[in-house]
Write a protein that holds these residues in place. Structure first.
Motif, PDB file in Angstrom:
ATOM      1  N   GLY A 247     -18.145  42.146 -31.472  1.00 47.25           N
ATOM      2  CA  GLY A 247     -18.751  41.367 -32.532  1.00 47.25           C
ATOM      3  C   GLY A 247     -18.433  41.925 -33.908  1.00 47.25           C
ATOM      4  O   GLY A 247     -18.048  43.085 -34.061  1.00 47.25           O
ATOM      5  N   MET A 248     -18.603  41.074 -34.918  1.00 48.66           N
ATOM      6  CA  MET A 248     -18.327  41.445 -36.313  1.00 48.66           C
ATOM      7  C   MET A 248     -19.614  41.928 -36.970  1.00 48.66           C
ATOM      8  O   MET A 248     -20.594  41.191 -37.029  1.00 48.66           O
ATOM      9  N   PRO A 249     -19.684  43.161 -37.482  1.00 41.22           N
ATOM     10  CA  PRO A 249     -20.896  43.603 -38.184  1.00 41.22           C
ATOM     11  C   PRO A 249     -21.080  42.806 -39.466  1.00 41.22           C
ATOM     12  O   PRO A 249     -20.136  42.597 -40.222  1.00 41.22           O
ATOM     13  N   SER A 250     -22.304  42.359 -39.718  1.00 42.85           N
ATOM     14  CA  SER A 250     -22.580  41.549 -40.907  1.00 42.85           C
ATOM     15  C   SER A 250     -23.207  42.365 -42.031  1.00 42.85           C
ATOM     16  O   SER A 250     -23.182  41.952 -43.189  1.00 42.85           O
ATOM     17  N   THR A 251     -23.760  43.527 -41.722  1.00 42.47           N
ATOM     18  CA  THR A 251     -24.364  44.415 -42.721  1.00 42.47           C
ATOM     19  C   THR A 251     -24.034  45.856 -42.342  1.00 42.47           C
ATOM     20  O   THR A 251     -23.711  46.145 -41.173  1.00 42.47           O
TER      21      THR A 251
ATOM     22  N   ALA B 255     -25.717  47.245 -39.225  1.00 44.43           N
ATOM     23  CA  ALA B 255     -25.230  46.846 -37.906  1.00 44.43           C
ATOM     24  C   ALA B 255     -24.232  47.846 -37.336  1.00 44.43           C
ATOM     25  O   ALA B 255     -23.926  47.809 -36.138  1.00 44.43           O
TER      26      ALA B 255
ATOM     27  N   HIS C 223     -22.248  49.842 -33.223  1.00 44.00           N
ATOM     28  CA  HIS C 223     -20.806  49.829 -33.016  1.00 44.00           C
ATOM     29  C   HIS C 223     -20.270  51.232 -32.758  1.00 44.00           C
ATOM     30  O   HIS C 223     -20.911  52.232 -33.087  1.00 44.00           O
TER      31      HIS C 223
ATOM     32  N   GLU D 112     -24.802  47.479 -52.162  1.00 43.77           N
ATOM     33  CA  GLU D 112     -25.531  46.254 -51.827  1.00 43.77           C
ATOM     34  C   GLU D 112     -25.618  45.401 -53.084  1.00 43.77           C
ATOM     35  O   GLU D 112     -26.166  45.824 -54.100  1.00 43.77           O
TER      36      GLU D 112
ATOM     37  N   LEU E 231     -13.568  44.941 -42.920  1.00 40.52           N
ATOM     38  CA  LEU E 231     -14.946  44.531 -42.636  1.00 40.52           C
ATOM     39  C   LEU E 231     -15.852  44.773 -43.824  1.00 40.52           C
ATOM     40  O   LEU E 231     -15.564  45.616 -44.687  1.00 40.52           O
ATOM     41  N   LEU E 232     -16.977  44.042 -43.847  1.00 41.39           N
ATOM     42  CA  LEU E 232     -18.057  44.254 -44.827  1.00 41.39           C
ATOM     43  C   LEU E 232     -17.532  44.256 -46.260  1.00 41.39           C
ATOM     44  O   LEU E 232     -17.899  45.106 -47.072  1.00 41.39           O
TER      45      LEU E 232
ATOM     46  N   ASN F   7     -18.256  42.403 -48.682  1.00 40.70           N
ATOM     47  CA  ASN F   7     -19.317  42.215 -49.684  1.00 40.70           C
ATOM     48  C   ASN F   7     -20.103  43.492 -49.954  1.00 40.70           C
ATOM     49  O   ASN F   7     -20.898  43.532 -50.907  1.00 40.70           O
TER      50      ASN F   7
ATOM     51  N   GLY G 258     -15.342  40.103 -43.331  1.00 35.59           N
ATOM     52  CA  GLY G 258     -16.691  39.617 -43.119  1.00 35.59           C
ATOM     53  C   GLY G 258     -17.665  40.348 -44.006  1.00 35.59           C
ATOM     54  O   GLY G 258     -17.347  41.309 -44.649  1.00 35.59           O
TER      55      GLY G 258
END
Length: 306
Positions: free
Chosen positions: A169-173, A176, A180, A198, A253-254, A256, A306
């Motif tokens: 799965g893709m970590p969203s924050t 998360a 992993h 953040e 990843l991440l 943002n 993501g």
């Protein structure tokens, strides 16, 4: 001055004496004479090691500069237009292999009378204590007497292979990441601090996560290889993985939560007037390294995550 520089480079009075072919007493006396003349201690002495005092760090740079000028003057052939000398450089291993070495090699092609020693090390190298002329730094710089030429900035990324993300799965924050498999590269610690920003309500807030890596390595290259094979998420600099991302072997990843990029500098001591080799290298390397860093930044600007 030459004896004191030899002591610093050898790491002990006894080792310097062996290198110079002097007795330990002669070497000790030479250092004591310098300290007496200056009225300040240059070395902290203990049974285990020698360590430069703050004044000693300044003086060894001064002495190296003077000795380099004397060596140039002793050559005595003002009619020889060739640039001669030896330059010692350092950079992080992967940056050195991918970005610095092509610049060094093109410089040596132009200047047959110059030789280099390149230290590719994943640790902070002391220019003073290890006798290094030029270093590449990818980090904020503390105040010092060194000259720093900014080459650009480098993004810090989290990456994983597509087949790892399909499985886990893709970590969203950042939070998360605890679910992993993370791949660490910091030695001597069971937990690593991974830093993020953040971005909420128009304000940026630093965020730090304590990560316990499932795989801990002392090599960024090995960590990237493990991530490409689908063994987890690695934390890397953009230049280390730009080709893997371009070809789809890794996915950033991440995005943002990505932290601010790190500054990239070329640092060196003030260049002695007669050290033509070092001056020529800095002039040659600066625009080429800037262009290489900018190229990575341009490629990284197209990454999606993501």
């Amino acid at each position: 001055m030459a004896v004191f520089v030899a002591v610093v480079e050898a790491g002990s009075l006894a080792a310097a004496a062996r290198k110079l072919g002097h007795s330990p007493a002669t070497v000790t006396r030479a250092v004591a004479m310098l300290e007496e003349r200056l009225g300040e201690r240059l070395l902290h002495r203990s049974t285990r090691a020698l360590r430069l005092t703050q004044h000693g760090e300044h003086q060894v740079a001064v002495y190296r500069s003077i000795l380099a000028e004397l060596a140039e003057a002793d050559k005595g052939d003002a009619a020889d237009p060739r640039i001669m000398g030896r330059i010692i450089l350092t950079a992080p291993e992967l940056f050195g292999r991918a970005i610095l070495m092509p610049v060094v090699e093109s410089f040596l092609e132009e200047h047959a009378g110059v030789s280099t020693r390149v230290l590719l090390l994943n640790r902070m190298v002391s220019l003073v204590e290890e006798g290094v002329d030029v270093a590449v730094r990818l980090a904020p710089l503390p105040a010092s007497g060194l000259i720093a030429v900014k080459l650009g900035e480098m993004r810090r990324l989290l990456c994983a292979a597509p087949h790892y993300l399909a499985r886990s799965g893709m970590p969203s924050t950042p939070g998360a990441l605890h679910q992993h498999c993370c791949i660490g590269t910091e030695e001597g610690t069971e937990r690593e601090q991974w830093h993020f920003i953040e971005r909420a309500s128009g304000r940026d807030r630093p965020l730090s996560m304590a990560i316990r890596p499932r795989i801990a390595l002392n090599s960024a290259g090995a960590a990237i290889d493990a991530a490409v094979r689908g063994n987890g998420i690695c934390r890397v600099m953009a230049y280390q993985v730009v080709e893997h991302i371009d070809t789809g072997r890794l996915i950033p990843l991440l995005r943002n939560f990505e932290p601010a990029p790190l500054p990239v500098h070329l640092i060196f001591h003030p260049i002695p007037r007669r050290n033509a080799a070092l001056r020529a290298f800095v002039d040659h390397a600066t625009p080429r390294l800037r262009a290489a860093v900018a190229k990575v930044s341009e490629s990284a600007a197209h990454f999606t995550a993501g």
